[in-house]
Enzyme design. Sequence first.
Site, PDB file in Angstrom:
ATOM      1  N   GLU A 252      68.247  69.586 144.076  1.00 48.09           N
ATOM      2  CA  GLU A 252      67.940  69.942 145.455  1.00 48.09           C
ATOM      3  C   GLU A 252      68.898  69.251 146.443  1.00 48.09           C
ATOM      4  OE1 GLU A 252      65.826  72.204 146.755  1.00 48.09           O
ATOM      5  OE2 GLU A 252      66.660  71.577 148.670  1.00 48.09           O
ATOM      6  N   THR A 294      67.479  77.533 148.413  1.00 48.17           N
ATOM      7  CA  THR A 294      67.366  77.377 146.955  1.00 48.17           C
ATOM      8  C   THR A 294      67.330  78.736 146.260  1.00 48.17           C
ATOM      9  OG1 THR A 294      65.930  75.488 147.384  1.00 48.17           O
ATOM     10  CG2 THR A 294      66.051  76.243 145.113  1.00 48.17           C
ATOM     11  N   HIS A 410      64.744  66.669 149.391  1.00 50.14           N
ATOM     12  CA  HIS A 410      64.717  67.765 150.371  1.00 50.14           C
ATOM     13  C   HIS A 410      64.560  67.178 151.764  1.00 50.14           C
ATOM     14  CE1 HIS A 410      63.557  71.387 152.493  1.00 50.14           C
ATOM     15  NE2 HIS A 410      63.891  72.096 151.435  1.00 50.14           N
ATOM     16  N   ASP A 469      72.109  72.717 144.812  1.00 48.55           N
ATOM     17  CA  ASP A 469      71.828  74.093 145.239  1.00 48.55           C
ATOM     18  C   ASP A 469      72.463  74.442 146.583  1.00 48.55           C
ATOM     19  OD1 ASP A 469      70.011  72.574 146.705  1.00 48.55           O
ATOM     20  OD2 ASP A 469      68.313  73.930 146.394  1.00 48.55           O
ATOM     21  N   HIS A 470      72.535  73.473 147.487  1.00 46.69           N
ATOM     22  CA  HIS A 470      73.134  73.720 148.810  1.00 46.69           C
ATOM     23  C   HIS A 470      73.251  72.395 149.547  1.00 46.69           C
ATOM     24  CE1 HIS A 470      69.058  73.180 150.215  1.00 46.69           C
ATOM     25  NE2 HIS A 470      68.671  74.099 149.356  1.00 46.69           N
TER      26      HIS A 470
HETATM   27  C1  GP9 Z   1      60.842  74.750 147.476  1.00 49.65           C
HETATM   28  C2  GP9 Z   1      62.298  74.651 147.217  1.00 49.65           C
HETATM   29  C3  GP9 Z   1      63.036  74.016 148.355  1.00 49.65           C
HETATM   30  O1  GP9 Z   1      60.149  75.497 146.535  1.00 49.65           O
HETATM   31  O2  GP9 Z   1      62.813  75.885 146.884  1.00 49.65           O
HETATM   32  O3  GP9 Z   1      63.225  74.867 149.385  1.00 49.65           O
HETATM   33  P1  GP9 Z   1      64.615  75.122 150.140  1.00 49.65           P
HETATM   34  O4  GP9 Z   1      65.657  74.167 149.680  1.00 49.65           O
HETATM   35  O5  GP9 Z   1      64.970  76.518 149.826  1.00 49.65           O
HETATM   36  O6  GP9 Z   1      64.289  74.907 151.578  1.00 49.65           O
HETATM   37 MN    MN Z   2      66.959  73.806 148.116  1.00 53.60          MN
END
Ligand code: GP9
Ligand code: MN
Length: 616
Positions: A252, A294, A410, A469-470
């Site tokens: 994440e 994500t 996150h 992921d980003h």
């Molecule tokens: C939550 C996860 C995080 O299920 O996908 O969310 P995002 O990084 O897309 O805000």
């Molecule tokens: Mn994410």
Amino acid sequence: MIDKLKNTTGVKLTLMIAGILWLKTVVISLVGFDLSIQSFLDIVLILTSSVGSLLFVTGLSFYFGKKVNKSILFALLFIGTGILYGDLLYYRFYIDFVTAPILFQFDNVGGLSASTVELMSPWDAFLFLDLFIVGWFLFKMKSTIFTVKKQTKRKYLAVSSLLIVLTICLGLIKSIHLFSESYDREQMVKSLGPLNYHLYDIALGINAPLQRLFVTESDAVASQKYLQQKDSERTDLFGVAKGKNVVLISMESTQNFVINQKVNGKEVTPFLNDLIKDSFYFSQVYDQTAQGKTSDAELMIDTGLYPLASGSVFVRRPENTYYSLPHILKEHKNYYAAAFHGNVRTFWNRDVMYDSLGYDKFFSKKDYKVTEENSINYGIKDIPFFQQSVKYLENLPEPYYAKFLTLTNHFPFLLEEEDTFIDQAETDEEVVNRYVTTVRYLDKSIEKFFKELKEEGIYKDTVFVLYGDHYGISEKYEKGLSELLGEEVNIANQTKHQQIPLIIHVPGQEGETITTQGGEIDIRATLLHLLGIKTESSYSFGHNLFTRDSDHPVVFRDGSFVSKDYVYKDNGCYDKEDGKTVNVQHCEPYFDVVRQELKLSDNIIFGDLLRFMVEE
Ligand code: GP9
Ligand code: MN
């Protein structure tokens, strides 16, 4: 004479409201949004683009009864101001413009709600002051003086319509691709003004579901031709991970700068730093996600298609036919596919989309023991998440493709004392300071996971794919990041910060750092190469990173891109090394391919074209 006065009073009042809204639009566009001004025409566009439509909309107040309707005028001022302010707050957080689809997935847009107050400034009050003054003024005036003659009404609307047409022409002079590149929202807002942009965006949203009805098999053939043009050169690595289980870990919000980065003398990712020594480490892979975050990364990895310019494909097109990684693996080697994620199964509409993507099993929040103590932010912390996942993993039929989505790192990067393995950084940006600690926690959770998999004997028959992921640090906090890294803020560095780590670990295989440039969309083709699965007919926009041509642009969803030597962003062309502006001619050779890839990918998704190509 009195009639004439009445006639002009009504019109003047309407003009005044349009004028106030125009002023607010221009001020917000010039001061609130950081629009890149490339030419004098850009300024002309910003100043003029909203005039016609504001006149038109306010002119509608003529048509509610015989007189100009005071309440309608006030309502327009109120709503117009509200929309502009909403845009401003959204922009301050995302450096982007609201789209209609995102409004339907606001539950999934992390961050904004918690920090809305933080996004406000005392200066914003000026945006609302006029509402009181105008409101009072309108209230005092007698409605009887607002009558507007039919002829005047017609003239007013004719002039405003003409101005709208002129504005559109001007926008098209600026860029003939204005509407076909509507994913370039900065260009849209600059050329059409924020209010027109919203109208166009809503129209696109209404049109999108209709597209599926009007496409035929021949549209599918056109896409197929393009997708099969890619080279399928083999390397010695083809098939080195043949038949192995695949464990994919979505890290994440993990950006590549954390790799080998020290803060206060301590490594942020000691485990990953070790792991890359024995892995294929792709050091120049870019985050290509858009509003689906994500889920966009998941989409690219599973399908090799680009995300949509607005909203998440998971939410907007969950029932399409996809030819995804689980499908391919099942078809070739009878793999079992499972996804593991500690959040509720409906988030990003995963419960529906995973079916279309071919997952056999989705372990979500309900499959974990989630308590207040073992959770933070979005849900179960990564360490217990991995710990509890092992028993499920052990029982999967082999070979399997298991996707793990981590969660703790996150925004806004919250962590408890007991999980803190590194001190916070010391920049002026709290978000950046905290980020370091949650990334460190993520690193620890993966370390423990690997340890456990080794103990359980799962490790050696598995190929591991780990990717960020980003971004975690959005442009809003960019200054803090530059402070942390001791760099100046410029386009070259900003572009570098868009890189995410990609690590493919095949136990027993010698490590190598691969500096080939690529994007998340290329992960799938690269993995398939290692698994020894041919990718020629996989309907994907990805390239194998072991053979990818570095000069093939890495395409971002807003139409910007990175080529071997240049960066194209916000309609400007820059040298990739030093971030200096260069003549746009350097970027022009890539425009067609960028436009074509995004358009074809959108056609596939909106037209559900794979239903014609893939046998179900
Ligand atoms: C939550 C996860 C995080 O299920 O996908 O969310 P995002 O990084 O897309 O805000
Ligand atoms: Mn994410």
